[in-house]
Design a protein around this motif. Structure first.
Motif, PDB file in Angstrom:
ATOM      1  N   HIS A 137      -1.301  77.458 -19.361  1.00 40.58           N
ATOM      2  CA  HIS A 137      -0.705  79.038 -19.939  1.00 40.58           C
ATOM      3  C   HIS A 137       1.358  78.463 -20.412  1.00 40.58           C
ATOM      4  CE1 HIS A 137       0.007  79.506 -15.427  1.00 40.58           C
ATOM      5  NE2 HIS A 137       1.641  79.439 -15.550  1.00 40.58           N
ATOM      6  N   THR A 138       1.703  79.310 -20.598  1.00 38.59           N
ATOM      7  CA  THR A 138       3.296  79.409 -21.020  1.00 38.59           C
ATOM      8  C   THR A 138       3.877  80.352 -20.214  1.00 38.59           C
ATOM      9  OG1 THR A 138       2.656  78.299 -22.989  1.00 38.59           O
ATOM     10  CG2 THR A 138       4.762  79.035 -23.089  1.00 38.59           C
ATOM     11  N   PHE A 144      -0.730  87.965 -16.712  1.00 45.75           N
ATOM     12  CA  PHE A 144      -1.074  86.887 -17.763  1.00 45.75           C
ATOM     13  C   PHE A 144      -2.197  88.016 -19.107  1.00 45.75           C
ATOM     14  CE2 PHE A 144      -1.199  85.071 -13.558  1.00 45.75           C
ATOM     15  CZ  PHE A 144      -0.555  83.559 -14.215  1.00 45.75           C
ATOM     16  N   ALA A 198      -3.732  87.278 -23.497  1.00 46.38           N
ATOM     17  CA  ALA A 198      -4.514  86.438 -24.249  1.00 46.38           C
ATOM     18  C   ALA A 198      -4.960  87.233 -25.343  1.00 46.38           C
ATOM     19  CB  ALA A 198      -5.579  85.959 -23.145  1.00 46.38           C
ATOM     20  N   CYS A 217      -6.276  80.449 -22.499  1.00 49.41           N
ATOM     21  CA  CYS A 217      -5.112  80.432 -23.474  1.00 49.41           C
ATOM     22  C   CYS A 217      -4.088  81.464 -23.010  1.00 49.41           C
ATOM     23  CB  CYS A 217      -4.580  80.256 -24.839  1.00 49.41           C
ATOM     24  SG  CYS A 217      -5.506  78.731 -25.483  1.00 49.41           S
ATOM     25  N   LYS A 218      -3.329  81.837 -21.875  1.00 45.86           N
ATOM     26  CA  LYS A 218      -3.129  82.427 -21.389  1.00 45.86           C
ATOM     27  C   LYS A 218      -1.704  82.366 -21.606  1.00 45.86           C
ATOM     28  CE  LYS A 218      -5.490  82.508 -17.768  1.00 45.86           C
ATOM     29  NZ  LYS A 218      -5.997  81.446 -18.302  1.00 45.86           N
ATOM     30  N   LEU A 219      -0.665  84.075 -21.644  1.00 52.00           N
ATOM     31  CA  LEU A 219       0.473  83.564 -21.103  1.00 52.00           C
ATOM     32  C   LEU A 219       1.041  84.972 -20.193  1.00 52.00           C
ATOM     33  CD1 LEU A 219       3.679  83.427 -22.670  1.00 52.00           C
ATOM     34  CD2 LEU A 219       2.934  86.380 -23.587  1.00 52.00           C
ATOM     35  N   GLU A 220       2.346  84.046 -19.594  1.00 51.83           N
ATOM     36  CA  GLU A 220       2.383  84.510 -18.114  1.00 51.83           C
ATOM     37  C   GLU A 220       3.443  85.212 -18.587  1.00 51.83           C
ATOM     38  OE1 GLU A 220       4.079  82.849 -13.497  1.00 51.83           O
ATOM     39  OE2 GLU A 220       2.132  82.351 -14.794  1.00 51.83           O
TER      40      GLU A 220
END
Length: 141
Positions: free
Chosen positions: A6-7, A43, A45, A52-55
């Motif tokens: 993740h980012t 999280f 997506a 492919c997650k954004l945190e």
């Protein structure tokens, strides 16, 4: 072997940030509240892309460094099937298009926490079209 997880970006207003990323089409896939650490992790997506997650990290007691320019971070990049439609949807919801998709290929916007988001057209570039073709840049990305 290396696997992308993740980012993470820090956010000042969790609800405003979640609403922004939902405009892009992301969905919440997991949430963790830490009483001891006094933070929330959310999280997000794109549907079907939970790998492919954004945190989003939200500190309950505030984060006075936000929002800063965040240019040291770089940017997040998402591909879309219709860059013009997505940019119009964002504008209709009060999001500034910092770098319009004049070429039918690429645009940039900023999140409520000033994170730069690159939007890229999937496949071939769309033909140049108004209002995008003549729209000037606003701010920086």
């Amino acid at each position: 072997m290396l696997k992308y997880l993740h980012t993470m970006v820090r956010v000042k207003d969790l609800e405003a940030s979640i609403a922004f990323y939902k405009l892009l089409g992301l969905e919440e896939v997991r949430r963790r509240d830490s009483e001891g650490g006094r933070f929330t992790l959310v999280f997000l997506a794109a549907p079907g892309q939970e790998d492919c997650k954004l945190e989003l990290t939200y500190n309950w007691d505030g984060d006075e460094g936000l929002p800063s320019d965040s240019r040291h971070f770089g940017h997040l990049a998402y591909q879309t099937d219709d860059i013009y439609g997505l940019c119009q949807h964002l504008m209709d919801n009060g999001v500034t298009i910092n770098r319009p998709p004049r070429c039918g290929h690429m645009a940039f916007v900023r999140s409520p926490d000033n994170v730069s988001i690159e939007l890229l057209q999937a496949g071939d570039d769309l033909p140049p079209a108004e209002p995008w073709a003549s729209m000037p840049n606003t701010g920086h990305w």
